[in-house]
Design a protein around this motif. Structure first.
Motif, PDB file in Angstrom:
ATOM      1  N   SER A  85       6.912   3.756   3.447  1.00  0.00           N
ATOM      2  CA  SER A  85       7.930   2.786   3.861  1.00  0.00           C
ATOM      3  C   SER A  85       7.573   1.449   3.229  1.00  0.00           C
ATOM      4  CB  SER A  85       7.973   2.660   5.384  1.00  0.00           C
ATOM      5  OG  SER A  85       6.765   2.077   5.865  1.00  0.00           O
ATOM      6  N   SER A  86       8.358   0.443   3.517  1.00  0.00           N
ATOM      7  CA  SER A  86       8.072  -0.886   2.978  1.00  0.00           C
ATOM      8  C   SER A  86       6.745  -1.422   3.517  1.00  0.00           C
ATOM      9  CB  SER A  86       9.211  -1.853   3.325  1.00  0.00           C
ATOM     10  OG  SER A  86       9.421  -1.898   4.732  1.00  0.00           O
ATOM     11  N   ASP A 139       9.957  10.234   4.890  1.00  0.00           N
ATOM     12  CA  ASP A 139       9.536   9.065   4.133  1.00  0.00           C
ATOM     13  C   ASP A 139      10.776   8.294   3.696  1.00  0.00           C
ATOM     14  OD1 ASP A 139       6.543   9.302   3.844  1.00  0.00           O
ATOM     15  OD2 ASP A 139       7.161  11.282   3.125  1.00  0.00           O
ATOM     16  N   THR A 140      10.643   6.983   3.564  1.00  0.00           N
ATOM     17  CA  THR A 140      11.782   6.127   3.252  1.00  0.00           C
ATOM     18  C   THR A 140      11.642   5.554   1.840  1.00  0.00           C
ATOM     19  OG1 THR A 140      11.972   5.509   5.585  1.00  0.00           O
ATOM     20  CG2 THR A 140      13.098   4.118   3.987  1.00  0.00           C
ATOM     21  N   VAL A 142      11.645  -0.224  -1.519  1.00  0.00           N
ATOM     22  CA  VAL A 142      10.439   0.593  -1.636  1.00  0.00           C
ATOM     23  C   VAL A 142      10.288   1.094  -3.070  1.00  0.00           C
ATOM     24  CG1 VAL A 142       9.320   2.744  -0.915  1.00  0.00           C
ATOM     25  CG2 VAL A 142      10.414   1.274   0.785  1.00  0.00           C
ATOM     26  N   ASN A 146      16.948  10.777   1.677  1.00  0.00           N
ATOM     27  CA  ASN A 146      16.110   9.621   1.996  1.00  0.00           C
ATOM     28  C   ASN A 146      15.687   8.840   0.754  1.00  0.00           C
ATOM     29  OD1 ASN A 146      14.613  11.916   1.265  1.00  0.00           O
ATOM     30  ND2 ASN A 146      12.758  11.177   2.254  1.00  0.00           N
TER      31      ASN A 146
END
Length: 356
Positions: free
Chosen positions: A40-41, A59-60, A65, A86
């Motif tokens: 993620s970020s 997961d993003t 990102v 995603n």
């Protein structure tokens, strides 16, 4: 080549390590760094120094990102799953990132689990198991229906949908399917029809399609009204295919006879981790667990030894294709290095969305 793997569980380490060690093209030169955290970020800094990242369903990979990954030297995104909803594919293409998934891994594993959910929910074996453990052998409330002769509707006829059809035909079911891109492999098992016709005729509806804008909430208040009263709905694909609040309303009205979920539209906050010692604040998820005719599992349909081996092997092969500059059959975005020009999106027949 350094590979940063996110959302790692113990079994991921075992199978990915084995795949990297035994892949003939890796030469034993893949350095794998495992992270239990989701990408993620907030965690993207863990990919610093890696040339590639390996991610899973929760997961993003949003624009920020992906941009951060690119600035840190990452040039390849490896998904150890089929779905890629995603990932911001357009941003990945713009940045020239290589993106590849694992489009087909033991489709029978997911199909078999979908059938297990149908059988469990239909014959109330989950309730019988709990009763007997308490010394209760009464049959009241456990009445099921014979599957032989029933109509089963399959939404999405990729490899998993066809595998599910093959099993259900063995039960003696009549099979209907909806897919705007018919798969000739399904023709031997049943017939194609419209989504509306399928929903109105099926005793069991099973979802086997990807989550993309055209399929988000394909099961909603309107489509639920079309379903046969008392029908069963099964989802082993992606949680966002179903409007949870609409399904809860249909269960309360007894329009929907049963619901079996291996996925949930807000699962990323809960699935794959133990929350037994905490309070789960998702009211919709908790409401679903109160229905006697609802099964909720934790996204485990893929979870067989065979499937994990195939996923790990395909993931490492995708990486070595990237390293050696070969065309990768699983790529969703070809990197500029791979094709010698500007990056492009690749369309494959097994990832074409169902369009509603």
């Amino acid at each position: 080549m350094k590979l940063a793997v996110f959302s790692v569980k113990p079994y991921d380490k075992v199978y990915l390590t084995q795949a990297a060690e035994h892949d003939p093209d890796s030469g034993g030169k893949i350095e794998i760094e495992y992270h239990e955290f989701a990408l993620s970020s907030e965690t993207v800094s863990l990919a610093t120094g890696a040339s590639a990242v390996c991610v899973f369903v929760n997961d993003t990979l949003t624009e920020d990102v992906l941009t951060s990954l690119h600035s840190r030297g990452v040039r390849a995104i490896l998904l150890r799953c089929a779905g890629y909803n995603n990932v911001d594919i357009k941003t990945a293409s713009r940045l020239g990132l290589f993106v590849a998934n694992v489009p087909a891994y033991s489709p029978e594993a997911v199909a078999e689990f979908a059938v297990a959910l149908v059988q469990t929910l239909n014959r109330n074996t989950h309730r019988a198991y709990n009763r007997v453990r308490e010394g209760n052998f009464a049959l009241d409330g456990l009445l099921g229906r014979t599957l032989h002769g029933k109509t089963v509707g399959i939404v999405g006829t990729g490899k998993i949908g066809v595998a599910f059809a093959r099993i259900m035909q063995g039960f003696g079911c009549e099979l209907l399917a909806y897919d705007p891109f018919p798969n000739p492999d399904f023709n031997k098992y049943g017939e194609y029809t419209t989504l509306e016709d399928l929903l109105s005729r099926a005793d069991v509806v099973s979802l086997h399609c990807p989550l993309l804008p055209p399929t988000r909430h394909i099961i909603n208040e309107a489509s639920l009204r079309l379903m046969k009263e008392g029908a069963m709905l099964v989802n082993t694909s992606r949680g966002g295919l179903i409007d949870t609040k609409a399904v809860i309303a249909a269960l309360k009205k007894q329009q929907l006879g049963g619901l079996a979920l291996d996925v949930y539209e807000h699962e990323s906050a809960f699935f794959y981790n133990d929350h037994s010692g905490t309070i789960i604040e998702d009211d919709d998820l908790m409401r679903l667990t109160t229905f006697h005719n609802v099964l909720v599992c934790g996204h485990q349909a893929f979870f067989t030894a065979e499937a994990l081996g195939e996923i790990a092997g395909a993931t490492i092969r995708n990486l070595t294709d990237f390293v050696h500059g070969r065309t990768c059959q699983n790529s969703l975005v070809q990197s500029s290095e791979e094709q010698g020009a500007a990056p492009t999106l690749r369309a494959r027949s097994d990832t074409i969305p169902i369009r509603i």
